[in-house]
Design a protein around this motif. Structure first.
Motif, PDB file in Angstrom:
ATOM      1  N   UNK A 102       2.891   1.622  -2.508  1.00 17.80           N
ATOM      2  CA  UNK A 102       3.237   1.882  -4.113  1.00 17.80           C
ATOM      3  C   UNK A 102       2.536   3.084  -4.609  1.00 17.80           C
ATOM      4  N   UNK A 103       3.176   3.814  -5.544  1.00 15.60           N
ATOM      5  CA  UNK A 103       2.471   4.890  -6.124  1.00 15.60           C
ATOM      6  C   UNK A 103       1.804   4.717  -7.407  1.00 15.60           C
ATOM      7  N   UNK A 104       1.929   3.584  -7.969  1.00 13.68           N
ATOM      8  CA  UNK A 104       1.493   3.461  -9.389  1.00 13.68           C
ATOM      9  C   UNK A 104       0.458   2.264  -9.534  1.00 13.68           C
ATOM     10  N   UNK A 105       1.091   1.151  -8.724  1.00  9.83           N
ATOM     11  CA  UNK A 105       0.103   0.114  -9.181  1.00  9.83           C
ATOM     12  C   UNK A 105       0.420  -1.134  -7.788  1.00  9.83           C
ATOM     13  N   UNK A 106      -0.810  -1.614  -7.250  1.00  8.34           N
ATOM     14  CA  UNK A 106      -0.421  -2.423  -6.401  1.00  8.34           C
ATOM     15  C   UNK A 106      -0.311  -3.764  -6.624  1.00  8.34           C
ATOM     16  N   UNK A 159      -7.567  -1.829  -3.478  1.00 12.09           N
ATOM     17  CA  UNK A 159      -7.093  -3.068  -4.067  1.00 12.09           C
ATOM     18  C   UNK A 159      -5.916  -2.965  -4.957  1.00 12.09           C
ATOM     19  N   UNK A 160      -6.333  -1.973  -6.116  1.00 11.87           N
ATOM     20  CA  UNK A 160      -5.561  -1.988  -7.296  1.00 11.87           C
ATOM     21  C   UNK A 160      -5.785  -0.778  -8.044  1.00 11.87           C
ATOM     22  N   UNK A 161      -4.795  -0.011  -8.399  1.00 13.50           N
ATOM     23  CA  UNK A 161      -5.005   1.235  -9.151  1.00 13.50           C
ATOM     24  C   UNK A 161      -5.099   0.818 -10.581  1.00 13.50           C
ATOM     25  N   UNK A 176       0.853  -1.081  -0.056  1.00 12.94           N
ATOM     26  CA  UNK A 176       0.078  -0.042   0.112  1.00 12.94           C
ATOM     27  C   UNK A 176       0.805   1.202   0.073  1.00 12.94           C
ATOM     28  N   UNK A 179      -5.686  -1.806 -16.693  1.00 12.42           N
ATOM     29  CA  UNK A 179      -4.712  -2.754 -16.313  1.00 12.42           C
ATOM     30  C   UNK A 179      -5.340  -4.257 -16.500  1.00 12.42           C
ATOM     31  N   UNK A 189       2.792   8.749 -14.830  1.00  8.96           N
ATOM     32  CA  UNK A 189       3.222   8.486 -13.556  1.00  8.96           C
ATOM     33  C   UNK A 189       3.996   7.297 -13.048  1.00  8.96           C
ATOM     34  N   UNK A 190       4.324   6.238 -13.953  1.00 10.67           N
ATOM     35  CA  UNK A 190       5.229   5.371 -13.865  1.00 10.67           C
ATOM     36  C   UNK A 190       6.441   5.407 -14.101  1.00 10.67           C
ATOM     37  N   UNK A 225      -6.103   6.846  -6.552  1.00 10.69           N
ATOM     38  CA  UNK A 225      -5.230   6.615  -5.435  1.00 10.69           C
ATOM     39  C   UNK A 225      -6.135   6.370  -4.009  1.00 10.69           C
ATOM     40  N   UNK A 249      -4.282  12.626  -4.152  1.00 12.88           N
ATOM     41  CA  UNK A 249      -4.967  11.771  -3.021  1.00 12.88           C
ATOM     42  C   UNK A 249      -5.590  12.922  -2.061  1.00 12.88           C
ATOM     43  N   UNK A 276       5.724  -3.234 -11.663  1.00 12.27           N
ATOM     44  CA  UNK A 276       4.968  -2.132 -11.752  1.00 12.27           C
ATOM     45  C   UNK A 276       5.282  -1.165 -12.749  1.00 12.27           C
ATOM     46  N   UNK A 292       2.454   9.838  -1.757  1.00 13.01           N
ATOM     47  CA  UNK A 292       1.814   8.522  -0.651  1.00 13.01           C
ATOM     48  C   UNK A 292       2.542   8.863   0.531  1.00 13.01           C
TER      49      UNK A 292
END
Lengths: 273, 273, 273, 273, 273, 273
Positions: free
Chosen positions: B21-25, E23-25, B19, E248, C41-42, E19, E71, B214, B134
């Motif tokens: 992570x800035x881009x993708x969990x 669970x998933x961005x 949690x 995604x 943003x990645x 954000x 966020x 990610x 984050x």
């Protein structure tokens, strides 16, 4: 069974067999997908040395063997017979697997015809298991079976990166020359006296280059390195196989296209004699 | 909490946290998938130098920390405590992330035990941000946090290809030794005096070799280059982590298998002492 | 049409055209996906030499040309006009295809402005067909069309690995300098006198690095090799295109991110002058 | 082996076996993936009737049986023993396959404990083959084996859409009640006297709803129809299995999540007694 | 900020925010992908009742709000302001999320303008959590926040299949009318007095129909059922959102196309007044 | 060209053509993939009414027409000739496309042989465009071309959900009977006097059931509804095609398996006479 083959021809042959796989089925569908890639219109049929497989009359597709959904000794015998029938015409055989269990009968047929046969085996695995859960014909065992024939002059393995204690014992017992991946360098000289059979397991390549295989074994060869190896090793190439393409892991046909590329490069070398 | 660890053991530990992570969990699911790959039957447990992790009693899996779905300071503290409890037995720790935010508490625990700790950090990103959207525990910040402890002898970064002005300022401030990807050569000598902690972010590799991360950052290391680096750098390896595997981008488990390969190679070096 | 461009600017321009593709549509969607990757943003907007495209005022996105879903001469004319309007301001143009058919009008516009224009063409295919099923504007033909203008000083092709007899004839006729992939080495010197246009077809890269293209041609360049080539060739870069990204084969945006990386590296060189 | 089970508990048990699959391996990895989905944080543990599996002490995970990578009679015996040990405590068993070959020993153990056992078998295939290439324990044979025990009161099959002549003969011989998919209606009454075992093959669902299975058989049940069936049939549910999830065809975990949903719905009914 | 909107227009607005996802961005990228699908050429712009969104001047795209990578409270305030500015022109707003956290400020803006606002909420989740790990603005909380404003006449939820004890308490407290999925029938009458806001979370649909979402919750609505619901409920539709598309998980753009379909159907109803 | 066909036979014929597609190529590879699915071993050859296509001598595969990579009138003429040659033997033809442009010559051949031919057209699109960018033979135009022959008794379209103004004009002009998806009910009676040709575009199904098509049009038929329709409409079925499978969007062969299912069901009805 002759398919009108004559000496100097190169015969393409599909071997749709995968029930000897220990981890994942799929390679039985490879021959069809490789042909689809070869003729897809996404690429042409000219090898990198300029040989155009589409322009010669000597490159002949002899279809698939009838071994689909078979297990055990019967398909092994059929493969040996199918190979023998083709090579006795003087044609050279380029087989498309199938899992690697097909290499045993294919090489056996060649060893019977070509005395002092050598093998160049490109793979991440030594495939020297004495037996597997699935039995002694499992796709991790073919080179043990091959060496037990006593008809092989030298077995040289390139790309290996999964050697364990049992297989090392087998390699020692059979006198296999293993070039581990960590010791491999692109400028290694590989040279044979006499006839050579090339067995190319696509998982020899790094999964980056060949994701469509059952066993991903990171740290492997690049496509360019394998192309160079095909053209560069010294010796008389008399037959070859390309195995372990698994279409279930090839959603965009990228690995099928890789296999098709190798068909062109190996085919060109087989034709050049 | 000892898991019956003793000096000389190598302890595997999962850290299911993402949690920060800035881009993708996704990396929270990595420990389970790496274990699945290790024991999948698609590969064996022998490293390339012949060390068989499956044959030794000294390679022990100590399970996952209880940090799943947590954010903020609490999971960071739990990770530090979990690491400290394991390494105080004299065992060496191989942690499986989780995103890179887990490196801060892991390294803190090692720095407390190993005076003069050095870090070999293999990554495409310097991860030196002072803060992110984050917060200051974000996965782009851990090496700023680590350096602020004042307990690190040297931080050497390999594979970097995303340095921007802010992070360059941070690198200068902390005296980080950055080996940019464009200046990296496979034969670079990397050598440490004293204990070394290895932090391996899978996005250091080119996305061709490690698509399951990610942040795809093209132009990276090959798998073979990272394996060579693991075995070749000079210094005493005392602990390591493998982070940022994202199973949501790993449909065929190829990158999980890559992580499992690194578990074997790093595990073998940790066992060899 | 000026987009407030002035001399010294770099103008990004999208060319969403793909109905000249012979095998698979998709590249018409590439410009949008490359922008998405650039701003995702990645990753950040800093090139490897430290140039930050996000910090300069001189890097300007001039949007997409209105050619979506068009075929034939009309979109070709629109592309030439759109390119000419931008470069006559003294700005340098970085175009995002579209399939490779867009290169013909883009290069024509540059050849009209820059006398003695040279072309560095990075590709797996020579794209020198006289015609295709889809006609003489097909994406396999643009460099035949370009050479027929008689305005090109030198055309140097790198990465080629699909040369067939017809295209070899065309290459001979037009005096194209072809550096076949099998003869390519990373340390080859490539040097031009005068202005250079760079046309980068993503299928020049090995499919391992650029899977998101219509034509997978194994045995290609690595990402690092292409980055090095972009920065290392000698000559004055005056314009460039990046073509043949196919989002239909890019489920995780990995190849879009690769294209975005090249936008940064080529953009940095175009800005440096 | 008791796992502290007592009467009234529901015991979850994984059966990681798939070497009896005729077409594609993979289901051996299903138990791990279903647990991952259950605890993923993407969903909660409350069934649609409000039963919260996470709040009760009576829902217990008893881990996986040690049958991974096995073939033949040995794993079959282990499964029967593992099931018997759990159900003799009075607990009810919810097994996660594995391929459908696991149903034979699971049902045998239940038939020994529950006299007059009935079976509700939800599947696209009747699985009544006398034998397959892979042998009489193949995943297409379990209900032939089950009926041969002579201990089954009624076998009712729902969702069937692949009946062929041989299996129809077997169905007639064993008195199987087959409700073909083309005759199925959501409001069909299904009612049993006495204990019922539910065997749920995920390929009973249309591939739209359950793409992650080895055998795609179009024209099947919807998820909602299966949920309704689970809650609506009359009879005393005493045990169940969920089989044939194939993670190799489940890149986003969608079918694992479906299996987890059925764990919750079947678990709730098993708990309600 | 007016975008030249006037009464009677329908304003499309993108809200690229994710954000607040637990669970998933991914949903931050949805607006761009939905526009790509709308204009892809793979479909036309005519709704099923014959309304052609491409032919009217009243359907206007007002672009994306500037909330990407934000966020907390700031993006929430921006969304409320952006919505208010558009609807005060008398235009009707069709917002494209983003995750479901965007619904709180969107509905707040509508409730301020439309007294006695009703909500038709189509979703698999009640989204009534008082708070989440990610905080009280998490994407599982918006309808708690909305109901706390005290300005909502009725909140009717359709498609719910994940109700747990805490959320049931919240539903009771706020007087939410929940139509559980297991009690839903296609011919249910849904009728409102006064203005209605429609909030459509794509995970209301079964994952078979909408695989491209972060939370797969099996057993949901079909696409046809949702289309019917959009056109059939009674009341005056004054605004709507479509949320939780996750690119995604949408490799072929199938779920983006689904969202685009709903844009057409909802847009047609908003235009019809 | 007779393939030893006689009256009463059903002839399977592949039509690998897709250069008339407006959005995405791919259907040219469909015939090979449907055959692969039919014979994959993942299913058997028995239709739901018990007809076993593998047991009869009357179901004959006549191979593929030679139209691969062709455009324009030539492949259209070849298709008409290929169809005519087969049906003049009295055999009934089941063609596998290819994109929908193949339907024009296929139906023309049937209309010439069967006076008063009716067409049951199952599709999401009316395919009545007068012309497209790609020309008047584009895959959106075949039923305009068919109706212009003046030889069709009735054209009934089922599943339509993309009708726009131009196509509605065309439908009115040709007297097409359109059953819109929103008005369709599973129990609709569809009945013809005289011979019927069935043209089944796989995108008639909801993308949930048939994701492997070029045009995803949500809100369509289920697989079960189409199977029922195939068996239930009244009239004498004399020929059929199954078109628009796009293998580029079918990574697991799920839609190929769907097409194979329809081969069995339509084949059984064609055999039953």
């Amino acid at each position: 069974m002759s398919h009108d083959l004559t000496s100097g021809d190169v015969a393409l042959m599909g071997v749709p067999l995968d029930l000897h796989s220990s981890f994942l089925q799929g390679p039985a569908f490879a021959p069809g997908r490789i042909r689809e890639a070869l003729h897809s219109g996404a690429a042409n049929l000219t090898a990198e040395d300029g040989t155009d497989l589409g322009a010669t009359e000597r490159f002949k597709d002899t279809g698939d063997l009838d071994v689909f959904e078979m297990m055990g000794q019967e398909p092994i015998d059929r493969i040996e017979a199918g190979a023998a029938a083709r090579i006795e015409t003087g044609a050279r055989l380029l087989s498309l697997g199938g899992d690697h269990s097909v290499a045993f009968p294919l090489i056996k047929a060649h060893a019977d015809r070509y005395e002092g046969l050598n093998i160049l085996h490109i793979d991440s695995h030594p495939d020297l298991y004495d037996s597997q859960q699935i039995g002694p014909l499992g796709h991790g065992c073919p080179f043990a079976r091959v060496m037990e024939t006593g008809k092989i002059n030298r077995l040289v393995q390139v790309g290996i990166r999964t050697m364990n204690a049992h297989q090392q014992d087998q390699a020692d017992k059979f006198g296999v020359e293993v070039i581990d991946m960590r010791n491999w360098r692109p400028d290694l000289e590989i040279s044979f006296d006499g006839p050579v059979y090339l067995s190319l397991d696509l998982d020899a390549l790094d999964p980056a280059f060949a994701p469509g295989v059952s066993h991903h074994e990171p740290g492997g060869l690049s496509t360019r390195e394998v192309i160079d190896l095909i053209h560069r090793f010294k010796g008389q190439l008399v037959g070859a196989d390309i195995v372990e393409l698994n279409p279930h892991r090839d959603p965009y046909g990228m690995t099928a296209m890789l296999a098709a590329k190798f068909v062109k490069e190996i085919g060109a070398r087989l034709l050049s004699r």
